[in-house]
Design a protein around this motif. Structure first.
Motif, PDB file in Angstrom:
ATOM      1  N   SER A  76       0.845  -1.191   0.000  1.00  0.00           N
ATOM      2  CA  SER A  76       0.000   0.000   0.000  1.00  0.00           C
ATOM      3  C   SER A  76       0.878   1.237   0.000  1.00  0.00           C
ATOM      4  O   SER A  76       1.990   1.239   0.529  1.00  0.00           O
ATOM      5  CB  SER A  76      -0.941   0.006   1.208  1.00  0.00           C
ATOM      6  OG  SER A  76      -0.221  -0.118   2.419  1.00  0.00           O
ATOM      7  N   SER A  77       0.369   2.300  -0.605  1.00  0.00           N
ATOM      8  CA  SER A  77       1.116   3.544  -0.723  1.00  0.00           C
ATOM      9  C   SER A  77       0.242   4.692  -0.268  1.00  0.00           C
ATOM     10  O   SER A  77      -0.969   4.719  -0.528  1.00  0.00           O
ATOM     11  CB  SER A  77       1.560   3.769  -2.172  1.00  0.00           C
ATOM     12  OG  SER A  77       2.139   5.048  -2.332  1.00  0.00           O
ATOM     13  N   ALA A  78       0.865   5.660   0.406  1.00  0.00           N
ATOM     14  CA  ALA A  78       0.134   6.837   0.868  1.00  0.00           C
ATOM     15  C   ALA A  78       0.998   8.067   0.679  1.00  0.00           C
ATOM     16  O   ALA A  78       2.204   8.027   0.916  1.00  0.00           O
ATOM     17  CB  ALA A  78      -0.237   6.688   2.347  1.00  0.00           C
ATOM     18  N   GLY A  79       0.393   9.150   0.231  1.00  0.00           N
ATOM     19  CA  GLY A  79       1.069  10.441   0.261  1.00  0.00           C
ATOM     20  C   GLY A  79       1.659  10.941  -1.034  1.00  0.00           C
ATOM     21  O   GLY A  79       1.754  12.139  -1.242  1.00  0.00           O
ATOM     22  N   LEU A  80       2.089  10.053  -1.944  1.00  0.00           N
ATOM     23  CA  LEU A  80       2.701  10.486  -3.202  1.00  0.00           C
ATOM     24  C   LEU A  80       2.223   9.600  -4.355  1.00  0.00           C
ATOM     25  O   LEU A  80       1.738   8.484  -4.136  1.00  0.00           O
ATOM     26  CB  LEU A  80       4.231  10.404  -3.125  1.00  0.00           C
ATOM     27  CG  LEU A  80       4.966  11.458  -2.290  1.00  0.00           C
ATOM     28  CD1 LEU A  80       6.461  11.161  -2.313  1.00  0.00           C
ATOM     29  CD2 LEU A  80       4.709  12.866  -2.797  1.00  0.00           C
ATOM     30  N   MET A  81       2.394  10.116  -5.572  1.00  0.00           N
ATOM     31  CA  MET A  81       1.962   9.390  -6.753  1.00  0.00           C
ATOM     32  C   MET A  81       2.703   8.067  -6.905  1.00  0.00           C
ATOM     33  O   MET A  81       3.912   7.988  -6.703  1.00  0.00           O
ATOM     34  CB  MET A  81       2.192  10.246  -7.996  1.00  0.00           C
ATOM     35  CG  MET A  81       1.614   9.638  -9.258  1.00  0.00           C
ATOM     36  SD  MET A  81       2.200  10.484 -10.745  1.00  0.00           S
ATOM     37  CE  MET A  81       3.827   9.783 -10.929  1.00  0.00           C
ATOM     38  N   TRP A  82       1.964   7.043  -7.292  1.00  0.00           N
ATOM     39  CA  TRP A  82       2.503   5.725  -7.570  1.00  0.00           C
ATOM     40  C   TRP A  82       2.092   5.386  -9.000  1.00  0.00           C
ATOM     41  O   TRP A  82       0.921   5.154  -9.277  1.00  0.00           O
ATOM     42  CB  TRP A  82       1.924   4.728  -6.564  1.00  0.00           C
ATOM     43  CG  TRP A  82       2.537   3.378  -6.567  1.00  0.00           C
ATOM     44  CD1 TRP A  82       3.622   2.958  -7.286  1.00  0.00           C
ATOM     45  CD2 TRP A  82       2.107   2.244  -5.812  1.00  0.00           C
ATOM     46  NE1 TRP A  82       3.889   1.640  -7.018  1.00  0.00           N
ATOM     47  CE2 TRP A  82       2.988   1.178  -6.111  1.00  0.00           C
ATOM     48  CE3 TRP A  82       1.082   2.029  -4.911  1.00  0.00           C
ATOM     49  CZ2 TRP A  82       2.853  -0.076  -5.549  1.00  0.00           C
ATOM     50  CZ3 TRP A  82       0.940   0.771  -4.337  1.00  0.00           C
ATOM     51  CH2 TRP A  82       1.818  -0.266  -4.646  1.00  0.00           C
ATOM     52  N   SER A  83       3.036   5.370  -9.925  1.00  0.00           N
ATOM     53  CA  SER A  83       2.709   5.311 -11.339  1.00  0.00           C
ATOM     54  C   SER A  83       2.305   3.909 -11.786  1.00  0.00           C
ATOM     55  O   SER A  83       2.749   2.895 -11.242  1.00  0.00           O
ATOM     56  CB  SER A  83       3.880   5.815 -12.179  1.00  0.00           C
ATOM     57  OG  SER A  83       5.036   5.042 -11.940  1.00  0.00           O
ATOM     58  N   GLU A  84       1.482   3.897 -12.824  1.00  0.00           N
ATOM     59  CA  GLU A  84       0.916   2.654 -13.338  1.00  0.00           C
ATOM     60  C   GLU A  84       1.999   1.699 -13.833  1.00  0.00           C
ATOM     61  O   GLU A  84       1.930   0.491 -13.627  1.00  0.00           O
ATOM     62  CB  GLU A  84      -0.065   2.993 -14.466  1.00  0.00           C
ATOM     63  CG  GLU A  84      -0.871   1.835 -14.982  1.00  0.00           C
ATOM     64  CD  GLU A  84      -1.898   2.269 -16.015  1.00  0.00           C
ATOM     65  OE1 GLU A  84      -2.622   1.394 -16.516  1.00  0.00           O
ATOM     66  OE2 GLU A  84      -1.968   3.480 -16.330  1.00  0.00           O
TER      67      GLU A  84
END
Length: 556
Positions: free
Chosen positions: A324-332
């Protein structure tokens, strides 16, 4: 310094003998959950793993109880604030739980701050105690001379400096380790300080019950207990999870993900290095069979993917279920790369802010992908138009991202800022933290940018996140920060600091051409600089003040 003031949202009152919590009541108290979970899970189950140190659940319970009693014996009253100046360390978690149990309030401090920056948070929060690592002893001594109200200093991993310092390890190992007989409130708060990348850090006051209610909104939560008794029954019968937070615990996402797993009787796996190392992360995840990893966008995900690409099959990650990621863009494209190595994974983007949890989620699997930056709004999320009214569901357009209760009380000691962000709209209370979004006909949303990072160039508003997202799609771009610098013609000129991947070169003309399909012409940067380093905190968040200074220096 004036005497410490009780925080808004915290109930005062004597601490002492009280009645046990009603486990069938709907309210949540985080310390009561920890007490109940510790009584249900096997005491030998690991609660914290850090290098060669393992803290079992039995030890976490007893040690946090002893530290809580030590704080109470020192005269600290409910609602007083305890600053934490520490890297990821088992004592950070033990001390945090001790604060909850004693009804004291943890204050997260960025350990990279200067003494004046830390002093600003100390003064704002009214800190009366500090828990710190030995490497910060000199800083704490300087602060103690400036803040007479700072009467308790506890060193996590040494003896500290001066007679006023106590050793955490001694406090945690001695005395009564049984649960405290204490009556707590469901509104006993958390105080989460924002990173302050564009201004002075601000403390957000979260009543514990509302914080817990927001945790249970996540689509990753399969069963939502109605009360403590139901929760403890689930914990007793569920397989425990093992979370590995890649970012510091002093970051809101780091402590939140850790709490989420521990409140379910699981285990927190802490990295041992002083800076992020993707190889260390994968080795720890494989060795300790992590089930979930928490990251902060591509800043963490790209090096993680590079490490897997360089060492295919090296790590046994079969236990891993979720990143899981929070706070910033996570690219496709980075998500697709991770799924190429681990096709069984669920990848979850969590969109939120210190002021408003659970604004949206994007779930990606090998069978379904989400365009970069897109997310589905959370169950309490709405869009507010420029007229200040709620835009009806199903109507496409742009507006301010907002959510309804449960919400924080507001900003600690800042009624003006509280009134600006926490608004009453059409008879209900909403948090409007300043994120501008685009809503599509299918109901999905995309973050365009944050009001605090908007650039006014030639009379047009440009949101830096939108420009950064487009730049990161270009071949060879590893990372970027976009800022506005003073310009005689435009007022502010959009300037991109770009870190390229190894072996790649920044071609300005090619970059402009590559951005054209994604951005209007006025949003394309006026200046591009290829840099070896971008100023980011350990949490992954960009330091835009430092980036602006870097850009101005490069321009001259």
């Amino acid at each position: 310094m004036s005497a410490a003031r009780p925080p808004e949202g915290a109930r005062s009152g004597a601490v002492g003998e009280g009645t046990p919590p009603d486990t069938t009541a709907p309210g949540w108290n985080l310390a009561d959950i920890f007490d109940g979970v510790a009584a249900r899970v096997p005491p030998e189950r690991p609660a914290i793993v850090h290098g060669g140190t393992v803290v079992t659940w039995g030890a976490l319970d007893a040690r946090s109880n002893r530290v809580a009693r030590a704080w109470l014996a020192a005269g600290h009253l409910p609602g007083e604030r305890v600053a934490f100046l520490s890297r990821n360390h088992p004592g950070y978690i033990e001390g945090f739980v001790a604060c909850l149990k004693a009804r004291l309030i943890h204050v997260n401090i960025n350990y990279r701050y200067t003494v004046d920056e830390v002093a600003g948070v100390f003064e704002d929060a009214g800190v009366t105690a500090v828990l710190y690592q030995q490497e910060f002893a000199g800083l704490v001594s300087a602060l103690a001379a400036r803040f007479p109200a700072l009467r308790t200093r506890i060193c996590l991993d040494g003896e500290g400096q001066g007679e006023a310092t106590a050793a955490f390890q001694a406090l945690a190992a001695q005395g009564d380790g049984s649960p405290l007989s204490i009556e707590r409130s469901e509104r006993d708060p958390l105080l989460l300080y924002t990173g302050g990348t564009t201004g002075r850090p601000k403390g957000v006051i979260w009543p514990g019950n509302r914080y817990r209610e927001c945790q249970l909104e996540s689509p990753l939560v399969r069963q939502r207990p109605a009360n403590l008794q139901e929760h403890l029954d689930l914990v007793a019968n569920a397989a425990p999870g093992r979370v590995l937070p890649a970012c510091p615990l002093m970051h809101g996402a780091g402590i939140s993900s850790t709490l989420g797993e521990l409140l379910n009787g699981g285990t927190a796996l802490l990295l041992d290095g002083r800076s992020f190392d993707a190889g260390e992360l994968w080795a720890l995840a494989a060795r300790e069979r992590a089930t979930r990893i928490l990251i902060v966008g591509d800043v963490f995900a790209r090096p993680m993917l590079e490490a897997l690409d360089a060492n295919p099959g090296r790590y046994n990650l079969s236990a891993l279920k979720v990143i899981s990621s929070a706070g910033l863009m996570w690219s496709e494209e980075v998500k697709a790369g991770l799924l190429r190595h681990m096709p069984w994974l669920v990848l979850a983007d969590i969109y939120g802010a210190s002021e408003a949890s659970g604004l949206g989620y994007a779930i990606t699997t090998s069978e379904s992908s989400t365009p970069t930056g897109r997310f589905q709004p959370g169950p309490k999320t709405v869009m507010v138009g420029e007229d200040g009214r709620i835009v009806p569901a199903g109507v496409a357009g742009e507006g301010w991202l907002a959510r309804a209760e449960p919400l924080p009380e507001g900003y600690f000691g800042d009624p003006k800022k509280t009134a600006e962000v926490f608004r009453t709209i059409e008879g209900a209370r909403y948090a409007v933290p300043g994120d501008w979004v685009r809503r599509y006909p299918d109901g999905s949303m995309q973050l365009v940018g944050r009001g605090s990072l908007v650039i006014n160039s030639g009379g047009e508003k440009i949101y830096v996140e939108e420009v950064e997202e487009a730049l990161k799609r270009l071949p060879g771009v590893a990372d970027t920060l976009v800022v506005g610098v003073p310009d005689a013609r435009w007022g502010s000129a959009i300037t991109a600091l770009v870190r390229m991947q190894p072996g790649a070169l920044l071609d300005e003309a090619a970059a402009r051409a590559g951005l054209a399909p994604y951005l209007a012409g006025y949003k394309i940067p006026k200046h591009f600089f290829d840099v070896a380093h971008l100023p980011r905190a350990d949490s992954g968040k960009g330091d835009y003040r430092a980036a602006r200074a870097q850009a101005e220096k490069l321009l001259t």
